[in-house]
Design a protein around this motif. Structure first.
Motif, PDB file in Angstrom:
ATOM      1  N   VAL A   1      48.089  42.266  42.216  1.00  0.00           N
ATOM      2  CA  VAL A   1      47.583  40.934  42.405  1.00  0.00           C
ATOM      3  C   VAL A   1      47.224  40.760  43.847  1.00  0.00           C
ATOM      4  O   VAL A   1      47.876  40.685  44.726  1.00  0.00           O
ATOM      5  N   PRO A   2      45.804  40.304  43.653  1.00  0.00           N
ATOM      6  CA  PRO A   2      45.117  40.553  44.971  1.00  0.00           C
ATOM      7  C   PRO A   2      45.445  38.974  45.438  1.00  0.00           C
ATOM      8  O   PRO A   2      45.539  37.908  45.029  1.00  0.00           O
ATOM      9  N   THR A   3      45.088  38.714  46.807  1.00  0.00           N
ATOM     10  CA  THR A   3      45.176  37.541  47.386  1.00  0.00           C
ATOM     11  C   THR A   3      43.903  36.730  47.156  1.00  0.00           C
ATOM     12  O   THR A   3      42.893  37.342  46.399  1.00  0.00           O
ATOM     13  N   ALA A   4      43.985  35.405  47.063  1.00  0.00           N
ATOM     14  CA  ALA A   4      42.946  34.677  46.699  1.00  0.00           C
ATOM     15  C   ALA A   4      41.512  35.271  47.240  1.00  0.00           C
ATOM     16  O   ALA A   4      40.570  35.237  46.687  1.00  0.00           O
ATOM     17  N   LYS A   5      41.524  35.114  48.565  1.00  0.00           N
ATOM     18  CA  LYS A   5      40.112  35.597  49.059  1.00  0.00           C
ATOM     19  C   LYS A   5      39.824  37.012  48.707  1.00  0.00           C
ATOM     20  O   LYS A   5      38.564  37.169  48.319  1.00  0.00           O
ATOM     21  N   ASP A   6      40.770  37.858  48.537  1.00  0.00           N
ATOM     22  CA  ASP A   6      40.328  39.322  48.101  1.00  0.00           C
ATOM     23  C   ASP A   6      39.694  39.262  46.853  1.00  0.00           C
ATOM     24  O   ASP A   6      38.685  39.955  46.619  1.00  0.00           O
ATOM     25  N   PHE A   7      40.314  38.315  46.032  1.00  0.00           N
ATOM     26  CA  PHE A   7      40.092  38.240  44.514  1.00  0.00           C
ATOM     27  C   PHE A   7      38.621  37.756  44.480  1.00  0.00           C
ATOM     28  O   PHE A   7      37.670  38.298  43.739  1.00  0.00           O
ATOM     29  N   ILE A   8      38.159  36.865  45.376  1.00  0.00           N
ATOM     30  CA  ILE A   8      36.860  36.134  45.156  1.00  0.00           C
ATOM     31  C   ILE A   8      36.113  37.133  45.665  1.00  0.00           C
ATOM     32  O   ILE A   8      35.003  37.518  45.103  1.00  0.00           O
ATOM     33  N   ASP A   9      36.183  37.750  46.912  1.00  0.00           N
ATOM     34  CA  ASP A   9      35.222  38.720  47.391  1.00  0.00           C
ATOM     35  C   ASP A   9      34.979  39.877  46.344  1.00  0.00           C
ATOM     36  O   ASP A   9      34.126  40.370  46.146  1.00  0.00           O
ATOM     37  N   LEU A  10      36.129  40.426  45.998  1.00  0.00           N
ATOM     38  CA  LEU A  10      36.109  41.625  44.829  1.00  0.00           C
ATOM     39  C   LEU A  10      34.909  41.027  44.004  1.00  0.00           C
ATOM     40  O   LEU A  10      34.121  41.746  43.363  1.00  0.00           O
ATOM     41  N   THR A  11      35.244  40.000  43.151  1.00  0.00           N
ATOM     42  CA  THR A  11      34.309  39.737  41.976  1.00  0.00           C
ATOM     43  C   THR A  11      32.996  39.702  42.489  1.00  0.00           C
ATOM     44  O   THR A  11      32.118  39.669  41.710  1.00  0.00           O
ATOM     45  N   LEU A  12      32.914  38.636  43.650  1.00  0.00           N
ATOM     46  CA  LEU A  12      31.347  38.414  43.760  1.00  0.00           C
ATOM     47  C   LEU A  12      30.819  39.651  44.254  1.00  0.00           C
ATOM     48  O   LEU A  12      29.256  40.001  43.713  1.00  0.00           O
ATOM     49  N   SER A  13      31.218  40.676  45.001  1.00  0.00           N
ATOM     50  CA  SER A  13      30.592  41.747  45.036  1.00  0.00           C
ATOM     51  C   SER A  13      30.211  42.724  44.100  1.00  0.00           C
ATOM     52  O   SER A  13      29.109  43.025  43.945  1.00  0.00           O
ATOM     53  N   LYS A  14      31.315  42.374  43.112  1.00  0.00           N
ATOM     54  CA  LYS A  14      30.838  43.371  41.669  1.00  0.00           C
ATOM     55  C   LYS A  14      29.833  42.590  41.091  1.00  0.00           C
ATOM     56  O   LYS A  14      29.011  43.442  40.719  1.00  0.00           O
ATOM     57  N   THR A  15      29.931  41.571  40.874  1.00  0.00           N
ATOM     58  CA  THR A  15      28.657  40.821  40.504  1.00  0.00           C
ATOM     59  C   THR A  15      27.366  41.338  41.087  1.00  0.00           C
ATOM     60  O   THR A  15      26.538  41.446  40.455  1.00  0.00           O
ATOM     61  N   GLN A  16      27.414  41.335  42.464  1.00  0.00           N
ATOM     62  CA  GLN A  16      26.000  41.604  43.141  1.00  0.00           C
ATOM     63  C   GLN A  16      25.699  43.109  42.505  1.00  0.00           C
ATOM     64  O   GLN A  16      24.533  43.356  42.507  1.00  0.00           O
TER      65      GLN A  16
END
Lengths: 630, 161
Positions: free
Chosen positions: A11-26
C-alpha cells in the motif's frame, strides 16, 4: 476466498500514490496536442487523460480492497487475532474509507468527462482536465492516514506465524517465565528467545515436530497474568485468542521452584480462572523446573495443591526443560490424548459413516486345523543372537585400517575364491606383445598346441617352407640386366624428347651439322665398330652441295655457301690474337655465364621470370634474415 | 586391461590411446587414431579401403583360414585364475605366435611368386622388342663377315695346299 497474508499488495503512501499515478498518466498517454487540431481530437485527448487517471486509481484501490482479508471470511482464530492486534473497527473503517475514495474518484471522472464534451477550445479542455486530476488527487490526499495504517497492518500481517487452525496442535500456556519457550525449543526446531525477564515472548510462535509419522504444531504463547479479561493487554489477548479458538491439547506449565516470581497458589488461581477455556480440550499440567525442586520437596500445602489436581483426574507430569526429564513423556501423553480426542470427535460426527461403510478388513478363514507358524531360518536366529550378545564381531576392514594407520593397503585379492588359495597374491599377466592373454586361455590349450605343432612338422617335412633356390642362371641375370638397360635408355630418350619445343619454330633435320665425334660415339655405343672411318663419306670435308648453274660472268655472286661457312673462323677464335688472350677471353666468357648458369637459364636470352613475387619473400614476419632470403 | 582392435584398420589399441564411439544401438567402435575415426565418420567401408587389414583379408592378400589363427579368440566366460594354466598359456602363446608368423609370411611369398614369373616374361619381351636401343641389329656383323671371310680364305688356302 483463499487469503494469503504474504501476498497482499504494497500500500503506497498517499504522496507516492499520487506521484505514481500522475507520472504514469504522463508517460502512457499521448503528450502532444496543438491548438489547431480539430476540436474532437483535442477533447478526446484530454478525456483520455482523465479516464486514464481514474482507471489507475480505481484499479489500485480495488486491488487493495480485495487483497486485505475480510474479517468475516477468514477463520475465527485469525479474525480474533487481527482484532486483538489491529482493532476490528479501525480496520473496517480504513477499508471503508478507501472504498469511498474509490467511488468518489469515479464520480469525479464521470462528471468531468461529461463536461469535457462541451469544451470548445484547447484552453478550456485543458483546464477541465487539470481540475479533474486535481480533485482526484485531493481525494486521495485525504486518505493519507488510512493508507498509512493499512500499510502497517499489511507488514505486520505478513509476519504472522502460519498457524493452521485445523491440524494437530499443542498449546503452551502459563505465567510468564515458567519455561514455555524452553519447552518448545527442546521439542521442536524453533528457536524462541529465552530470557530471565518476564514477557520475553511477546507474540505467538509456532514450532513443528513429528510424532507417529504425523506433523504436529506446537504453539508458544506469551505469558498470561491473573486479571479479568477486560484488563488484559494486547500481548496477553493473543494468548487468550489462541486458547479460545485453536482445538489443541493444552499444556499448562507451572513453575515448581517459584522462580517466575509467583507462588504455586497464584498459579493455581490463574489456572482456575482460565479453566473455562480448557473445555473440550485434552489437558496436561507440566510441573516444570523440577531439577530445582521436585514435588516431593515441596511444602505441605503445595503438595496438597498438586494432589488435588491429580485427584480431579488431570495428568500432572514433572518436567525439566534443562535436564530434559519428562519432556518426552509429556510429548507422548499430550499427543496420544489429542489423537484420541480427535478420533472421538470424528466418530461422533456424520462424515465418519461414509468412510466406515467403505472399509472392510478381510480375514481369511482357516481351511484346516493344521498349525502354520512363521518360518525363521537358522541363519537369522544365529544372527539375531549374535546381535543381542555383545560377542566380539569378526575383524572388519575398517578395524584393520585403523590398526595399520598409514601402512594400510586395500588388498581385495585376499577375498578371492581360487582353486589354490596360495595363488591369491599372484600378479596376473594380462598382455603379451600386443595380444591379450585372456583371449588365449583355454583348458585344452596344450592339446591344441600339440596338434598344431604336429601339423607344422608335417608341413615342414613336405617342404613347404623350403626357400626356393634362386634358380637364376647366368642367362637370366644377363637378360635382366639388358632389360633394365633398355628401360633406362628408353626413359632417357623420353625425357630428351620432352625437352624439345615442338610448338616453336623448327629447323629441318638437315640444317643441323652432324658432328663426326658424336656420330661415331653413338654408333660405337650401339655396338658398331667405328674405328678408322677416316675415309667414310661423312668424314670428308663437305663440298658445296649446291651446283651453281652456268651464269653470265658479270652476274654478282649470290649468297655465301656452306664451303665459305666452313672456312670462316669459329666465333670463339675470331679476333683472338694469341693464347694468352684466348685464356683471358675464356675466363671472361665463363665469368659472364656464371650467373646465368647458377640460375639454370638457357642463355642470355632466357629472361623469363617464373615467379615475380615469391611467397617466401613477401609473406611472414621479418624475424631474422634479410628480404632476399628471410 | 585389454588391448582392443581398431574397428577400421584392425590395429591394436593400447589403453590411453585412440577413441571409442558408442552408437545408439549400443554397438561400441574403438579407433586407434583420428585417421580411422575420421574415415569412419565419412562412412567409408573398411573392406574397400586398401590400407586396412579388413581389405587385405577380404581380398585374399593375407592368410585368413588357418589353425594357428583359431587360438586367439574373444572368450565371454572368464575362468578363475590358475597359476599353471596361465603360465602354460603364456608359453603356448609364444610358440603359436612363431608358427603364425611363419605361415603368414609363407602365404605372402607364395602369392608374390607369380609376379616373379611375370617379371621374367616382361624382361624377355622387352628385350625382344627394344634391343635396338642398346645394340644395333647388325652390330657384330661386319666383324663376323670378316671372320667368315678370313676363315674361308684360310680354308681355301688349306685346300690349295
Amino acid at each position: 476466498a483463499l487469503y494469503n497474508f504474504k501476498k497482499i499488495m504494497v500500500v503506497p503512501t498517499a504522496k507516492d500514490f499520487i506521484d505514481l499515478t500522475l507520472s504514469k498518466t504522463q508517460r502512457k498517454t499521448p503528450t502532444v496536442v496543438h491548438k489547431h487540431y480539430q476540436i474532437h481530437r483535442i477533447r478526446h485527448f484530454y478525456m483520455r487523460k482523465v479516464k486514464f487517471t481514474q482507471q489507475n486509481y480505481h484499479d489500485r484501490l480495488s486491488q487493495i480492497l480485495t487483497d486485505f482479508p475480510k474479517l468475516d471470511d477468514i477463520h475465527p482464530f485469525y479474525a480474533d487475532l487481527m482484532n486483538v492486534l489491529y482493532d476490528k473497527d479501525h480496520y473496517k473503517l480504513a477499508l471503508g474509507q478507501i472504498n469511498i475514495a474509490k467511488n468518489l474518484i469515479d464520480n469525479v471522472a464521470k462528471d468531468y468527462v461529461r463536461l469535457m464534451k462541451y469544451g470548445d477550445s484547447l484552453y478550456r479542455c485543458k483546464q477541465l482536465k487539470r481540475a479533474a486530476l486535481g480533485r482526484m488527487c485531493t481525494i486521495l490526499k485525504r486518505q493519507k492516514q488510512s493508507l498509512e495504517y493499512l500499510e502497517q497492518v499489511r507488514q505486520h500481517l505478513s509476519r504472522l506465524p502460519t498457524i493452521d487452525p485445523n491440524t494437530r496442535t499443542l498449546l503452551l500456556c502459563g505465567y510468564p517465565n515458567v519455561g514455555k519457550s524452553s519447552f518448545i525449543n527442546k521439542v521442536t526446531r524453533a528457536d524462541v528467545e529465552v530470557q530471565p525477564y518476564a514477557f520475553t515472548t511477546k507474540s505467538l510462535f509456532v514450532g513443528h515436530m513429528d510424532y507417529k509419522y504425523l506433523r504436529w504444531q506446537v504453539v508458544d504463547t506469551p505469558g498470561i497474568l491473573d486479571h479479568p479479561l477486560e484488563e488484559r493487554n494486547t500481548i496477553e489477548m493473543q494468548a487468550i485468542t489462541a486458547l479460545a479458538h485453536l482445538r489443541a491439547a493444552v499444556l499448562y506449565v507451572m513453575d515448581l521452584s517459584e522462580q517466575c516470581g509467583h507462588t504455586l497458589s497464584q498459579q493455581l488461581e490463574l489456572f482456575n480462572s482460565i479453566r473455562p477455556l480448557f473445555a473440550n480440550k485434552p489437558l496436561i499440567v507440566m510441573a516444570n523446573k523440577c531439577d530445582v525442586r521436585k514435588i516431593s520437596e515441596l511444602s505441605e500445602e503445595n503438595q496438597k495443591i498438586i494432589a488435588d489436581l491429580i485427584a480431579e483426574g488431570i495428568t500432572v507430569i514433572e518436567t525439566s526443560s534443562l535436564t530434559e526429564e519428562g519432556v518426552m513423556q509429556v510429548k507422548t501423553e499430550a499427543c496420544d490424548h489429542l489423537l484420541a480426542h480427535r478420533v472421538n470427535t470424528k466418530m461422533k460426527g456424520k462424515k465418519v459413516h461414509d468412510v466406515l461403510n467403505r472399509l472392510h478388513l478381510a480375514i481369511p478363514a482357516k481351511r484346516d486345523q493344521k498349525e502354520r507358524p512363521p518360518f525363521i531360518p537358522d541363519g537369522a536366529m544365529v544372527r539375531r543372537k549374535a546381535m543381542e550378545t555383545d560377542a566380539p564381531k569378526r575383524k572388519l576392514e575398517r578395524d584393520l585400517e585403523i590398526e595399520l594407520g598409514d601402512d594400510y593397503m586395500l588388498d581385495l585379492q585376499k577375498y578371492w575364491d581360487l582353486m589354490n588359495p596360495d595363488e591369491k597374491q599372484d600378479r596376473i599377466p594380462e598382455i603379451w606383445e600386443g595380444h591379450n592373454i585372456a583371449d588365449y586361455i583355454d583348458p585344452e590349450i596344450m592339446k591344441r598346441l600339440e596338434d598344431l605343432e604336429r601339423e607344422e612338422e608335417l608341413r615342414e617335412k613336405a617342404g613347404e617352407y623350403d626357400s626356393e633356390e634362386e634358380s637364376e642362371d647366368e642367362e637370366m641375370q644377363e637378360i635382366r640386366q639388358l632389360a633394365s638397360q633398355i628401360r633406362e635408355k628408353r626413359k632417357l630418350k623420353i625425357l630428351e624428347s620432352r625437352e624439345k619445343n615442338t610448338k616453336g619454330p623448327r629447323l629441318p633435320r638437315t640444317a643441323k651439322k652432324v658432328e663426326r665425334g658424336t656420330l661415331e660415339k653413338d654408333m660405337s655405343d650401339l655396338g658398331l665398330d667405328m674405328t678408322d672411318k677416316d675415309d667414310s663419306h661423312y668424314a670428308q670435308r663437305s663440298r658445296s652441295l649446291v651446283r651453281k648453274r652456268k651464269r653470265e660472268v658479270s652476274a654478282p655472286p649470290t649468297s655465301r655457301t656452306r664451303s665459305q661457312s666452313a672456312s670462316r673462323p669459329p666465333r670463339d677464335q675470331s679476333g683472338v690474337r694469341d693464347a694468352k688472350m684466348l685464356k683471358k677471353v675464356k675466363v671472361l666468357m665463363k665469368g659472364s655465364q656464371k650467373e646465368m648458369n647458377r640460375q639454370g637459364k638457357k642463355g642470355e636470352s632466357d629472361r623469363h621470370v617464373f615467379d615475380l613475387k615469391p611467397k617466401h619473400l613477401f609473406a611472414g614476419k621479418r624475424k631474422s634474415g634479410s628480404t632476399s632470403r628471410r | 586391461m585389454r588391448i582392443e582392435k581398431c574397428y577400421f584398420c584392425s590395429a591394436p589399441v593400447y589403453p590411453g590411446h585412440g577413441m571409442a564411439f558408442v552408437r545408439n544401438d549400443c554397438k561400441v567402435f574403438q579407433f586407434c587414431r583420428s585417421k580411422c575415426h575420421k574415415n569412419f565418420k565419412k562412412k567409408r567401408n573398411p573392406r574397400k579401403t586398401r590400407w586396412t587389414k579388413a581389405f587385405r583379408k577380404a581380398s585374399g592378400k593375407e592368410l585368413t583360414v588357418d589353425n594357428s589363427l583359431e587360438f586367439e579368440k574373444r572368450r565371454n566366460i572368464p575362468l578363475k585364475y590358475n597359476r599353471e594354466l596361465w603360465s602354460k598359456t603364456v608359453e603356448a602363446m609364444k610358440k603359436v605366435e612363431a608358427i603364425k608368423q611363419k605361415r603368414q609370411s609363407r602365404f605372402i611369398v607364395n602369392r608374390l611368386k607369380k609376379g616373379k614369373e611375370l617379371e621374367k616374361a616382361a624382361d624377355i619381351s622387352e628385350i625382344k622388342k627394344n634391343i635396338h636401343l642398346i645394340k644395333a641389329p647388325h652390330a657384330g656383323q661386319a666383324k663376323q663377315l670378316e671372320d667368315k671371310m678370313v676363315q674361308k680364305l684360310a680354308e681355301d688356302v688349306e685346300m690349295d695346299e
